[in-house]
Design a protein around this motif. Sequence first.
Motif, PDB file in Angstrom:
ATOM      1  N   GLY A 235       2.293   9.794  15.688  1.00  0.00           N
ATOM      2  CA  GLY A 235       3.009  10.696  16.572  1.00  0.00           C
ATOM      3  C   GLY A 235       2.179  11.125  17.764  1.00  0.00           C
ATOM      4  N   CYS A 236       1.357  10.217  18.276  1.00  0.00           N
ATOM      5  CA  CYS A 236       0.491  10.555  19.401  1.00  0.00           C
ATOM      6  C   CYS A 236       0.458   9.400  20.388  1.00  0.00           C
ATOM      7  CB  CYS A 236      -0.924  10.898  18.939  1.00  0.00           C
ATOM      8  SG  CYS A 236      -1.737   9.576  18.028  1.00  0.00           S
ATOM      9  N   ALA A 237       0.153   9.723  21.639  1.00  0.00           N
ATOM     10  CA  ALA A 237       0.073   8.711  22.693  1.00  0.00           C
ATOM     11  C   ALA A 237      -1.206   8.908  23.485  1.00  0.00           C
ATOM     12  CB  ALA A 237       1.287   8.808  23.621  1.00  0.00           C
ATOM     13  N   PHE A 238      -1.830   7.778  23.851  1.00  0.00           N
ATOM     14  CA  PHE A 238      -3.033   7.781  24.681  1.00  0.00           C
ATOM     15  C   PHE A 238      -2.721   7.057  25.983  1.00  0.00           C
ATOM     16  CE2 PHE A 238      -4.418   7.848  20.295  1.00  0.00           C
ATOM     17  CZ  PHE A 238      -5.398   8.828  20.278  1.00  0.00           C
ATOM     18  N   SER A 239      -3.245   7.569  27.079  1.00  0.00           N
ATOM     19  CA  SER A 239      -3.079   6.843  28.329  1.00  0.00           C
ATOM     20  C   SER A 239      -3.868   5.546  28.262  1.00  0.00           C
ATOM     21  CB  SER A 239      -3.538   7.695  29.513  1.00  0.00           C
ATOM     22  OG  SER A 239      -4.950   7.832  29.534  1.00  0.00           O
ATOM     23  N   ARG A 240      -3.314   4.509  28.847  1.00  0.00           N
ATOM     24  CA  ARG A 240      -3.979   3.195  28.857  1.00  0.00           C
ATOM     25  C   ARG A 240      -5.339   3.294  29.531  1.00  0.00           C
ATOM     26  NH1 ARG A 240      -6.467  -0.736  29.863  1.00  0.00           N
ATOM     27  NH2 ARG A 240      -5.815  -2.932  29.903  1.00  0.00           N
ATOM     28  N   GLU A 241      -5.423   4.071  30.595  1.00  0.00           N
ATOM     29  CA  GLU A 241      -6.670   4.225  31.343  1.00  0.00           C
ATOM     30  C   GLU A 241      -7.753   4.872  30.488  1.00  0.00           C
ATOM     31  OE1 GLU A 241      -8.315   6.640  35.296  1.00  0.00           O
ATOM     32  OE2 GLU A 241      -6.187   6.634  34.802  1.00  0.00           O
ATOM     33  N   ALA A 242      -7.380   5.886  29.706  1.00  0.00           N
ATOM     34  CA  ALA A 242      -8.369   6.579  28.879  1.00  0.00           C
ATOM     35  C   ALA A 242      -8.908   5.674  27.779  1.00  0.00           C
ATOM     36  CB  ALA A 242      -7.748   7.832  28.273  1.00  0.00           C
ATOM     37  N   LEU A 243      -8.016   4.923  27.125  1.00  0.00           N
ATOM     38  CA  LEU A 243      -8.485   4.007  26.082  1.00  0.00           C
ATOM     39  C   LEU A 243      -9.373   2.913  26.666  1.00  0.00           C
ATOM     40  CD1 LEU A 243      -5.660   3.380  23.470  1.00  0.00           C
ATOM     41  CD2 LEU A 243      -7.577   4.966  23.401  1.00  0.00           C
ATOM     42  N   ALA A 244      -9.051   2.477  27.876  1.00  0.00           N
ATOM     43  CA  ALA A 244      -9.881   1.454  28.517  1.00  0.00           C
ATOM     44  C   ALA A 244     -11.283   1.994  28.778  1.00  0.00           C
ATOM     45  CB  ALA A 244      -9.237   0.997  29.822  1.00  0.00           C
ATOM     46  N   GLU A 245     -11.393   3.266  29.160  1.00  0.00           N
ATOM     47  CA  GLU A 245     -12.715   3.849  29.395  1.00  0.00           C
ATOM     48  C   GLU A 245     -13.512   3.929  28.098  1.00  0.00           C
ATOM     49  OE1 GLU A 245     -14.929   7.846  31.189  1.00  0.00           O
ATOM     50  OE2 GLU A 245     -12.727   7.730  31.171  1.00  0.00           O
ATOM     51  N   VAL A 246     -12.861   4.368  27.012  1.00  0.00           N
ATOM     52  CA  VAL A 246     -13.548   4.425  25.718  1.00  0.00           C
ATOM     53  C   VAL A 246     -13.980   3.024  25.289  1.00  0.00           C
ATOM     54  CG1 VAL A 246     -13.309   4.995  23.274  1.00  0.00           C
ATOM     55  CG2 VAL A 246     -12.312   6.496  24.998  1.00  0.00           C
ATOM     56  N   ALA A 247     -13.095   2.034  25.490  1.00  0.00           N
ATOM     57  CA  ALA A 247     -13.421   0.655  25.118  1.00  0.00           C
ATOM     58  C   ALA A 247     -14.612   0.142  25.913  1.00  0.00           C
ATOM     59  CB  ALA A 247     -12.206  -0.245  25.327  1.00  0.00           C
ATOM     60  N   ALA A 248     -14.657   0.453  27.202  1.00  0.00           N
ATOM     61  CA  ALA A 248     -15.754  -0.009  28.051  1.00  0.00           C
ATOM     62  C   ALA A 248     -17.096   0.559  27.598  1.00  0.00           C
ATOM     63  CB  ALA A 248     -15.482   0.380  29.506  1.00  0.00           C
ATOM     64  N   ARG A 249     -17.060   1.744  26.998  1.00  0.00           N
ATOM     65  CA  ARG A 249     -18.292   2.380  26.512  1.00  0.00           C
ATOM     66  C   ARG A 249     -18.627   1.980  25.080  1.00  0.00           C
ATOM     67  NH1 ARG A 249     -19.687   7.388  29.152  1.00  0.00           N
ATOM     68  NH2 ARG A 249     -18.458   7.705  31.061  1.00  0.00           N
TER      69      ARG A 249
END
Length: 460
Positions: A235-249
């Motif tokens: 029941g939660c949503a993450f912005s694509r941009e935010a997940l991409a930043e976490v993935a990059a790190r």
Amino acid sequence: MDGAELIFAVAGFVMHEAMLFAACGFLLLGAGDILVDFIWIGRTAKRALMRGGSAAADTLPVPERPGLLAVFVPAWDEAKVIGGMLRATLDRFDHPDYRVYVGTYPNDPATIAAVEAIQDERVRLVIGPVPGPTTKADCLNRLWDALIADERAEGRTAKAIVLHDAEDVVHPAELRVFDRLIESFDLVQLPVLPIVDRGTTTVSASYADEFAESHGKELVVREAIGAGIPSAGVGCAFSREALAEVAARSGGRPFAADSLTEDYELGLKLHALGRRGAFVRLPATGGGRVVATKEYFPGTIEAAVNQKSRWIVGIALSGWDRLGWSGGPAECWMRLRDRQSLLAAVLLFTAYLTLLLWMLLEARLTLTGVPQPPIPEQLALLMQINLALLVWRLAMRFGFVTQAYGWRQGLASIPRVIVANLIAMLAARKAVSRYLRIRRTGAMQWDKTTHAFPAELPAE
């Protein structure tokens, strides 16, 4: 002094020492609870005074940037529920542009077949490269890889990633809420409401009690004081941009594959990166029921202990190792509350031990007429304060459960506290053993609960 007198003397001494320890501990934890309650009361009163009209999902403005919402559903050994969940989800979602990514394993043919039976272009079956189970986070990372591949092939980028479990009953309006609010926040968490029906056991109903209060008050307070919003994983949503930043790190992977509570950690990581999160309690229509994810929770002591021990390991023990105490005072306070479950379990055990010893000494009084040693005035006063705190705590629990499920469940939530306490103590014991085993061997895999999906969907 004969043997019997020695036993009773030791019992009296242990009872008083245990009583003092438990009373001091409950006073400390109770003070924190009272502070959270007062912050919630103040926040609620302020919103009621400032709100000009009741907001609802059907009054949200049209999204400024329409885009694909990718729904991730990790599934290991979910053949019994995944088919029903997918059919209900496809039938319920009221949104023009979404795709459901279902993560499976090559050695789980039953789940694969159940997903393949849902012949709908909005469902994307993803079979991982290695046999399962790995971890839930690893499965989510495979879904992330599949999304990236689809984005490259189709020439467009998803707007948000929504998380659900294979047993979830989704709300028809949730994607519209996510689509609009993800433009202002990087994490949007909706309430989770355990299903309570005629077949619900006392154990599973205890989850309803806890979620009614935590998702009605605790997350509201976290947002109010500026602390990070932990994701519930459904029941939660993450912005694509935010997940991409976490993935990059994190080497290209947004979800921590070596964590048992990757959802909880991800929410706090986003906060540490300066990303905004929001916990949203919003009715579907004016005066209607709140937009929330619903599901059955474990109905046996064994299953509940297993699940909650995993939460304790991931949040209170491994979470301490992995996340530390970074952040400001508000964040550290909330992390302290997240990690106090082990202390609470020790205090509960001590309190019940005190009660048993008191009953033993009362039985001695009845049989022999020998009175118990007197309780010091200071300790008696401390006990009275804790009794008042307990009454307040039960009243708050009654209020939140009543708001979510009605007054009958509100009343039933009071004796269910005993069941919840038993589960908490057993889960804490198992969590310590589990944590030490992980530290020793490094082995970690998806230790999931057997799920059920309702034959008749709850009304929204």
